[in-house]
Design a protein around this motif. Structure first.
Motif, PDB file in Angstrom:
ATOM      1  N   ARG A 181       0.838  -1.201   0.000  1.00  0.00           N
ATOM      2  CA  ARG A 181       0.000   0.000   0.000  1.00  0.00           C
ATOM      3  C   ARG A 181       0.876   1.254   0.000  1.00  0.00           C
ATOM      4  O   ARG A 181       0.575   2.231  -0.705  1.00  0.00           O
ATOM      5  CB  ARG A 181      -0.937  -0.007   1.215  1.00  0.00           C
ATOM      6  CG  ARG A 181      -1.710   1.290   1.378  1.00  0.00           C
ATOM      7  CD  ARG A 181      -2.893   1.121   2.310  1.00  0.00           C
ATOM      8  NE  ARG A 181      -2.514   0.623   3.609  1.00  0.00           N
ATOM      9  CZ  ARG A 181      -2.070   1.377   4.618  1.00  0.00           C
ATOM     10  NH1 ARG A 181      -1.935   2.688   4.453  1.00  0.00           N
ATOM     11  NH2 ARG A 181      -1.785   0.835   5.788  1.00  0.00           N
ATOM     12  N   THR A 182       1.940   1.214   0.767  1.00  0.00           N
ATOM     13  CA  THR A 182       2.869   2.344   0.797  1.00  0.00           C
ATOM     14  C   THR A 182       3.498   2.574  -0.574  1.00  0.00           C
ATOM     15  O   THR A 182       3.580   3.710  -1.057  1.00  0.00           O
ATOM     16  CB  THR A 182       3.966   2.093   1.842  1.00  0.00           C
ATOM     17  OG1 THR A 182       3.376   1.995   3.142  1.00  0.00           O
ATOM     18  CG2 THR A 182       4.993   3.209   1.839  1.00  0.00           C
ATOM     19  N   SER A 183       3.946   1.493  -1.213  1.00  0.00           N
ATOM     20  CA  SER A 183       4.579   1.628  -2.533  1.00  0.00           C
ATOM     21  C   SER A 183       3.593   2.161  -3.568  1.00  0.00           C
ATOM     22  O   SER A 183       3.967   2.959  -4.440  1.00  0.00           O
ATOM     23  CB  SER A 183       5.150   0.285  -2.985  1.00  0.00           C
ATOM     24  OG  SER A 183       4.130  -0.659  -3.252  1.00  0.00           O
ATOM     25  N   PHE A 224       6.385   1.822 -15.045  1.00  0.00           N
ATOM     26  CA  PHE A 224       6.952   0.727 -14.262  1.00  0.00           C
ATOM     27  C   PHE A 224       8.325   1.076 -13.708  1.00  0.00           C
ATOM     28  O   PHE A 224       8.748   0.520 -12.692  1.00  0.00           O
ATOM     29  CB  PHE A 224       6.982  -0.557 -15.104  1.00  0.00           C
ATOM     30  CG  PHE A 224       5.604  -1.113 -15.348  1.00  0.00           C
ATOM     31  CD1 PHE A 224       4.939  -1.802 -14.338  1.00  0.00           C
ATOM     32  CD2 PHE A 224       4.955  -0.919 -16.551  1.00  0.00           C
ATOM     33  CE1 PHE A 224       3.656  -2.295 -14.542  1.00  0.00           C
ATOM     34  CE2 PHE A 224       3.682  -1.411 -16.760  1.00  0.00           C
ATOM     35  CZ  PHE A 224       3.031  -2.097 -15.758  1.00  0.00           C
ATOM     36  N   TRP A 225       9.021   2.007 -14.346  1.00  0.00           N
ATOM     37  CA  TRP A 225      10.243   2.518 -13.725  1.00  0.00           C
ATOM     38  C   TRP A 225       9.895   3.306 -12.462  1.00  0.00           C
ATOM     39  O   TRP A 225      10.616   3.221 -11.461  1.00  0.00           O
ATOM     40  CB  TRP A 225      10.995   3.422 -14.709  1.00  0.00           C
ATOM     41  CG  TRP A 225      11.554   2.690 -15.892  1.00  0.00           C
ATOM     42  CD1 TRP A 225      11.768   1.346 -16.018  1.00  0.00           C
ATOM     43  CD2 TRP A 225      11.968   3.267 -17.142  1.00  0.00           C
ATOM     44  NE1 TRP A 225      12.277   1.040 -17.251  1.00  0.00           N
ATOM     45  CE2 TRP A 225      12.417   2.200 -17.971  1.00  0.00           C
ATOM     46  CE3 TRP A 225      11.991   4.562 -17.642  1.00  0.00           C
ATOM     47  CZ2 TRP A 225      12.886   2.399 -19.265  1.00  0.00           C
ATOM     48  CZ3 TRP A 225      12.464   4.771 -18.936  1.00  0.00           C
ATOM     49  CH2 TRP A 225      12.909   3.700 -19.740  1.00  0.00           C
ATOM     50  N   HIS A 226       8.817   4.055 -12.529  1.00  0.00           N
ATOM     51  CA  HIS A 226       8.340   4.761 -11.338  1.00  0.00           C
ATOM     52  C   HIS A 226       8.033   3.762 -10.218  1.00  0.00           C
ATOM     53  O   HIS A 226       8.374   4.000  -9.052  1.00  0.00           O
ATOM     54  CB  HIS A 226       7.078   5.572 -11.666  1.00  0.00           C
ATOM     55  CG  HIS A 226       7.345   6.918 -12.246  1.00  0.00           C
ATOM     56  ND1 HIS A 226       7.176   8.094 -11.544  1.00  0.00           N
ATOM     57  CD2 HIS A 226       7.762   7.282 -13.482  1.00  0.00           C
ATOM     58  CE1 HIS A 226       7.483   9.127 -12.322  1.00  0.00           C
ATOM     59  NE2 HIS A 226       7.828   8.663 -13.503  1.00  0.00           N
ATOM     60  N   TYR A 227       7.383   2.661 -10.584  1.00  0.00           N
ATOM     61  CA  TYR A 227       7.028   1.686  -9.543  1.00  0.00           C
ATOM     62  C   TYR A 227       8.267   0.998  -8.990  1.00  0.00           C
ATOM     63  O   TYR A 227       8.338   0.704  -7.787  1.00  0.00           O
ATOM     64  CB  TYR A 227       6.046   0.655 -10.085  1.00  0.00           C
ATOM     65  CG  TYR A 227       5.462  -0.217  -8.974  1.00  0.00           C
ATOM     66  CD1 TYR A 227       5.043   0.351  -7.778  1.00  0.00           C
ATOM     67  CD2 TYR A 227       5.356  -1.592  -9.123  1.00  0.00           C
ATOM     68  CE1 TYR A 227       4.522  -0.423  -6.754  1.00  0.00           C
ATOM     69  CE2 TYR A 227       4.830  -2.373  -8.096  1.00  0.00           C
ATOM     70  CZ  TYR A 227       4.417  -1.783  -6.922  1.00  0.00           C
ATOM     71  OH  TYR A 227       3.904  -2.556  -5.906  1.00  0.00           O
ATOM     72  N   LEU A 232      11.884   0.375  -4.383  1.00  0.00           N
ATOM     73  CA  LEU A 232      13.230   0.522  -3.827  1.00  0.00           C
ATOM     74  C   LEU A 232      13.233   1.473  -2.636  1.00  0.00           C
ATOM     75  O   LEU A 232      13.915   1.222  -1.631  1.00  0.00           O
ATOM     76  CB  LEU A 232      14.185   1.027  -4.914  1.00  0.00           C
ATOM     77  CG  LEU A 232      14.565   0.022  -5.999  1.00  0.00           C
ATOM     78  CD1 LEU A 232      15.401   0.694  -7.078  1.00  0.00           C
ATOM     79  CD2 LEU A 232      15.330  -1.162  -5.398  1.00  0.00           C
ATOM     80  N   ILE A 233      12.481   2.569  -2.738  1.00  0.00           N
ATOM     81  CA  ILE A 233      12.414   3.516  -1.623  1.00  0.00           C
ATOM     82  C   ILE A 233      11.794   2.856  -0.398  1.00  0.00           C
ATOM     83  O   ILE A 233      12.315   2.975   0.726  1.00  0.00           O
ATOM     84  CB  ILE A 233      11.606   4.765  -2.034  1.00  0.00           C
ATOM     85  CG1 ILE A 233      12.375   5.577  -3.082  1.00  0.00           C
ATOM     86  CG2 ILE A 233      11.291   5.639  -0.817  1.00  0.00           C
ATOM     87  CD1 ILE A 233      11.571   6.711  -3.680  1.00  0.00           C
TER      88      ILE A 233
END
Length: 285
Positions: A181-183, A224-227, A232-233
């Motif tokens: 949910r955070t991601s 998908f790069w954003h995801y 990773l964060i």
């Protein structure tokens, strides 16, 4: 509002809470793992109430911004003069903020003396995200094929987060669900910023070409790069919390270093050695 500023404000809203959760939930998990005392639980409750109040405040600010900007509807839904609906896009964003505001109010009431049922806060969050998703699903994208594609990708994050929040109604404090949910919240925030740059470049000029199919392919990759960055964060903050736990859990002789809701403090063990007291009485002559 359909502008770069409006998209940036929506993105900032989701980024603030997503990044905050990426730190909050690992620390919350560690406090449960370490059987933290009531002080840690008290800090968690205070943080949840503060988060709910902030969510309600930002939602109210978003509603006011959508309604009372110079080109906004100013709470007018239908114009009798033109016999048409007034600024329905602004009303859609207003409705989105309204449900997130209700979610924030529920977060605050959850710790009130009303003794609300467990899971209502997650249920209202899930309802807010489902409402957001359907508002974008039925949005009018006439002559805006690229905008429709951008928001269709956004629905992956919206409905993904909504399903996680709905499952948390029944699986309270589930670490994996909180992680995803955070991601998804971080993904929403960064993607709203991306939408702003694509459709409303802040340096002026027209948005990206609507007829270039290469733009559609690239933006799908970009989503998908954003995801990947959001995952990773979230993972990096979880690992950092784990390392912090290891550092704070180290024992040095009679000094135990522990984690108390994100802070380390030293606690010296009480010594069992007898204490010598001065004797009363007069010295012998």
């Amino acid at each position: 509002m359909s502008s770069f500023i409006g998209s940036a404000l929506r993105g900032t809203f989701f980024l603030v809470f997503g990044l905050g959760w990426s730190v909050k939930y690992p620390l919350k998990y560690l406090s449960r793992t370490w059987n933290a005392d009531s002080r840690a639980s008290s800090w968690i409750k205070k943080l949840d109430v503060l988060e709910g109040a902030a969510k309600a405040f930002f939602a109210l600010a978003g509603i006011l911004a959508e309604q009372f900007i110079p080109s906004g509807p100013h709470m007018g839904l239908y114009s009798k003069e033109s016999q048409s609906w007034e600024k329905l896009t602004n009303w859609q964003y207003t409705t989105m903020y309204l449900f997130y505001g209700l979610s924030g109010i529920m977060d605050v009431l959850f710790y009130s003396p009303f003794k609300l049922s467990l899971g209502l806060d997650r249920l209202l969050l899930s309802v807010a995200m489902f409402s957001e998703g359907f508002l974008f699903w039925f949005h009018d994208y006439t002559n805006n094929a690229l905008g429709q594609h951008l928001h269709s990708l956004l629905l992956i994050a919206v409905f993904g987060g909504a399903l996680c929040a709905l499952m948390e109604v029944f699986l309270r404090d589930h670490t994996i669900l909180e992680f995803f949910r955070t991601s998804f919240f971080i993904l929403q925030g960064s993607w709203f910023w991306q939408i702003g740059f694509v459709q409303f470049p802040p340096w002026g000029g027209r948005g990206w070409d609507q007829t270039d199919r290469g733009n559609f392919t690239f933006l799908t990759l970009c989503f998908f790069w954003h995801y990947a960055a959001a995952l990773l964060i979230t993972a990096a903050n979880s690992v950092s919390s784990h390392w912090y736990r290891k550092a704070c859990q180290a024992n040095f002789g009679n000094i135990d270093v522990e984690l108390d809701w994100g802070f380390c403090f030293r606690k010296t063990n009480q010594s069992s050695d007898p204490v010598l007291l001065p004797e009363d009485g007069l010295d012998e002559k």
